[in-house]
Motif scaffolding. Sequence first.
Motif, PDB file in Angstrom:
ATOM      1  N   GLY A 277      -0.626 -36.472  -2.814  1.00  0.00           N
ATOM      2  CA  GLY A 277       0.504 -37.369  -2.639  1.00  0.00           C
ATOM      3  C   GLY A 277       1.806 -36.759  -3.122  1.00  0.00           C
ATOM      4  O   GLY A 277       2.860 -37.359  -2.979  1.00  0.00           O
ATOM      5  N   THR A 278       1.732 -35.559  -3.700  1.00  0.00           N
ATOM      6  CA  THR A 278       2.938 -34.878  -4.177  1.00  0.00           C
ATOM      7  C   THR A 278       3.033 -33.506  -3.532  1.00  0.00           C
ATOM      8  O   THR A 278       2.033 -32.925  -3.107  1.00  0.00           O
ATOM      9  CB  THR A 278       2.921 -34.709  -5.715  1.00  0.00           C
ATOM     10  OG1 THR A 278       1.847 -33.846  -6.075  1.00  0.00           O
ATOM     11  CG2 THR A 278       2.777 -36.040  -6.417  1.00  0.00           C
ATOM     12  N   GLY A 279       4.229 -32.995  -3.470  1.00  0.00           N
ATOM     13  CA  GLY A 279       4.431 -31.671  -2.889  1.00  0.00           C
ATOM     14  C   GLY A 279       4.161 -31.657  -1.395  1.00  0.00           C
ATOM     15  O   GLY A 279       3.909 -32.687  -0.776  1.00  0.00           O
ATOM     16  N   ASP A 280       4.216 -30.470  -0.833  1.00  0.00           N
ATOM     17  CA  ASP A 280       3.978 -30.271   0.588  1.00  0.00           C
ATOM     18  C   ASP A 280       2.497 -29.916   0.786  1.00  0.00           C
ATOM     19  O   ASP A 280       1.990 -29.007   0.132  1.00  0.00           O
ATOM     20  CB  ASP A 280       4.882 -29.135   1.087  1.00  0.00           C
ATOM     21  CG  ASP A 280       4.699 -28.852   2.547  1.00  0.00           C
ATOM     22  OD1 ASP A 280       5.302 -29.570   3.363  1.00  0.00           O
ATOM     23  OD2 ASP A 280       3.944 -27.916   2.876  1.00  0.00           O
ATOM     24  N   VAL A 281       1.821 -30.611   1.673  1.00  0.00           N
ATOM     25  CA  VAL A 281       0.380 -30.404   1.888  1.00  0.00           C
ATOM     26  C   VAL A 281       0.090 -28.949   2.229  1.00  0.00           C
ATOM     27  O   VAL A 281      -0.784 -28.318   1.628  1.00  0.00           O
ATOM     28  CB  VAL A 281      -0.172 -31.352   2.976  1.00  0.00           C
ATOM     29  CG1 VAL A 281      -1.630 -31.030   3.279  1.00  0.00           C
ATOM     30  CG2 VAL A 281      -0.028 -32.805   2.555  1.00  0.00           C
ATOM     31  N   ALA A 282       0.815 -28.398   3.191  1.00  0.00           N
ATOM     32  CA  ALA A 282       0.563 -27.014   3.608  1.00  0.00           C
ATOM     33  C   ALA A 282       0.850 -26.027   2.478  1.00  0.00           C
ATOM     34  O   ALA A 282       0.099 -25.059   2.288  1.00  0.00           O
ATOM     35  CB  ALA A 282       1.400 -26.673   4.837  1.00  0.00           C
TER      36      ALA A 282
ATOM     37  N   ARG B 297      -0.787 -39.073   4.173  1.00  0.00           N
ATOM     38  CA  ARG B 297       0.022 -37.885   4.448  1.00  0.00           C
ATOM     39  C   ARG B 297      -0.609 -37.024   5.529  1.00  0.00           C
ATOM     40  O   ARG B 297      -0.044 -36.018   5.943  1.00  0.00           O
ATOM     41  CB  ARG B 297       0.234 -37.098   3.166  1.00  0.00           C
ATOM     42  CG  ARG B 297       1.162 -37.882   2.236  1.00  0.00           C
ATOM     43  CD  ARG B 297       1.332 -37.343   0.845  1.00  0.00           C
ATOM     44  NE  ARG B 297       1.081 -35.980   0.568  1.00  0.00           N
ATOM     45  CZ  ARG B 297       2.014 -35.093   0.181  1.00  0.00           C
ATOM     46  NH1 ARG B 297       3.282 -35.459   0.102  1.00  0.00           N
ATOM     47  NH2 ARG B 297       1.676 -33.864  -0.131  1.00  0.00           N
ATOM     48  N   LEU B 298      -1.787 -37.415   5.992  1.00  0.00           N
ATOM     49  CA  LEU B 298      -2.452 -36.819   7.141  1.00  0.00           C
ATOM     50  C   LEU B 298      -2.850 -37.957   8.060  1.00  0.00           C
ATOM     51  O   LEU B 298      -3.112 -39.074   7.583  1.00  0.00           O
ATOM     52  CB  LEU B 298      -3.702 -36.030   6.721  1.00  0.00           C
ATOM     53  CG  LEU B 298      -3.487 -34.779   5.876  1.00  0.00           C
ATOM     54  CD1 LEU B 298      -4.832 -34.180   5.474  1.00  0.00           C
ATOM     55  CD2 LEU B 298      -2.654 -33.746   6.626  1.00  0.00           C
TER      56      LEU B 298
END
Length: 188
Positions: A80-85, A147-148
Motif C-alpha cells: 500500500g506504500t511506494g510504487d509496486v514495480a 493497487r492491482l
Amino acid sequence: MPTGVALQDVRRQLFDAAERVLLRAGANALTSRAVTEEAGVAKGVLHRHFADFDDFLVELVQRRIAGFEAWGATMRANAGTGDVAENVADAFTGILDPVGLGLIRLIIARDELRVRLRGERDHGIPYLAEATEMIAAYLTAEREWCRLPEETDARMLALTLVGTAHLIVSEGRPVDPGALRTIIGIGP
C-alpha cells in the motif's frame, strides 16, 4: 584451529567464504576444498560441522532464502506504500544479486542439492520457487490494497516476473521498474 571458537562463527566463516568463491570463480569452482581454503581452515572443519558438502550447500541456500523471506514479510507489511514495480524491482536486486545467481546455477547443476532443497515439493527450482512465493504474497497484499486489478492472478504474475527478472539479470542487465510496470499492467 584454536579451541573456544563458537560454532556459529566457524559456520559463518565457511558461508562467507563460499559466497566469495561464488563471486570470484563461479558455481563450478565451489568445492569443499575451495571453501575451506578461502576460509583459512582445515578441510576437516567443514566436515566436522556438516554431514557432507551438499549438507553445507543446503544450509548456505536456506540461509539466503530465509533472508529474502524476511524481506518479503517486510514488503507485505508495507503493501500500500511506494510504487509496486519499484518495490518488486528492489526485491529482485537482493534475490538476483551475483551470489543469488551463483546459487541458482549451483542448484540447477547439482541434482542432489536440488532434491534436498525441494523436500516434499515435486516441482520448481528451489530458491526461484521461494522467490516466486514471496513475490506472489506481496502482489496479493497489493491487490488487497486495490493497487492491482481485482482479477490479477498473483501467482501467475509472480512466475512471470521472477522468470523475466532472472533472464534479464542473467544477461548482466538491471531489472527496469518500467518494464515490470508494463508486465504487471499498472502503467505504460
